[in-house]
Motif scaffolding. Structure first.
Motif, PDB file in Angstrom:
ATOM      1  N   VAL A 126       0.866  -1.172   0.000  1.00 37.33           N
ATOM      2  CA  VAL A 126       0.000   0.000   0.000  1.00 37.33           C
ATOM      3  C   VAL A 126       0.902   1.221   0.000  1.00 37.33           C
ATOM      4  CG1 VAL A 126      -1.738   1.295   1.279  1.00 37.33           C
ATOM      5  CG2 VAL A 126      -1.864  -1.197   1.191  1.00 37.33           C
ATOM      6  N   GLY A 127       0.629   2.118  -0.916  1.00 35.60           N
ATOM      7  CA  GLY A 127       1.461   3.304  -1.014  1.00 35.60           C
ATOM      8  C   GLY A 127       0.649   4.516  -1.416  1.00 35.60           C
ATOM      9  N   TRP A 128       1.255   5.689  -1.222  1.00 32.23           N
ATOM     10  CA  TRP A 128       0.605   6.942  -1.570  1.00 32.23           C
ATOM     11  C   TRP A 128       0.600   7.117  -3.083  1.00 32.23           C
ATOM     12  CZ3 TRP A 128      -2.606  10.362   0.229  1.00 32.23           C
ATOM     13  CH2 TRP A 128      -2.728  11.587  -0.413  1.00 32.23           C
ATOM     14  N   GLU A 171      -3.954   6.563  -0.398  1.00 32.19           N
ATOM     15  CA  GLU A 171      -3.170   5.337  -0.374  1.00 32.19           C
ATOM     16  C   GLU A 171      -3.972   4.275  -1.116  1.00 32.19           C
ATOM     17  OE1 GLU A 171      -2.010   4.199   3.577  1.00 32.19           O
ATOM     18  OE2 GLU A 171      -0.311   5.576   3.508  1.00 32.19           O
TER      19      GLU A 171
END
Length: 158
Positions: free
Chosen positions: A140-142, A149
């Motif tokens: 999970v990332g921005w 996210e």
């Protein structure tokens, strides 16, 4: 219909057209993990200078019948060689990305080779799995393009 897809080294003259491709709102949404402001030409130019100066990065443009329609690259991040690509929305669905990935894989023989894609980007997921990449996990990332996210799928070609 596109008859030929080729790759060549990135040249200064390609930067204007690549900048325009990377500003397309639908393309930006699909890619998800993009620049904070896709319309910031100064940030784009600074990023391109940085990646072009890195000897571990292979930057290529994608040509369809001799016309620039995208970019593709390999780079090293945290010790892993990864690939990334961007194709002009005008040629989506015409096999350009798949042919470009296949051509890059002929040049980049490092294995394992990694790729990451927004998990809901089914078209890019299909391109990579057809090229032999296998999903090995998620993260999970921005995603600057979505200001949230999101989940991305991590893929590896052994």
């Amino acid at each position: 219909m596109i008859s030929q897809v080729t790759l060549r080294g990135l040249e200064d003259a390609d930067l204007d057209v690549l900048f325009e491709f990377m500003r397309d709102p639908e393309s930006v949404r699909m890619a998800a993990f993009t620049a904070e402001d896709p319309n910031d030409r100064g940030a784009f130019d600074a990023h391109m200078r940085k990646i072009r100066a890195n000897p571990e990065t292979l930057n290529q443009v994608i040509l369809a019948d001799g016309v620039v329609v995208g970019s593709i690259a390999s780079f090293v991040m945290e010790g892993d060689t990864e690939i990334t690509y961007w194709v002009d929305r005008e040629v989506w669905g015409q096999g350009v990305a798949g042919r470009a990935v296949a051509l890059l894989l002929e040049q980049v023989t490092v294995r394992p080779l990694h790729a990451r894609v927004a998990s809901d980007n089914t078209a890019s997921m299909r391109v990579l799995t057809r090229a032999g990449f296998k999903p090995v996990g998620t993260d999970v990332g921005w995603a600057a393009a979505r200001k949230a996210e999101i989940e991305e799928t991590i893929l590896v070609l052994s």
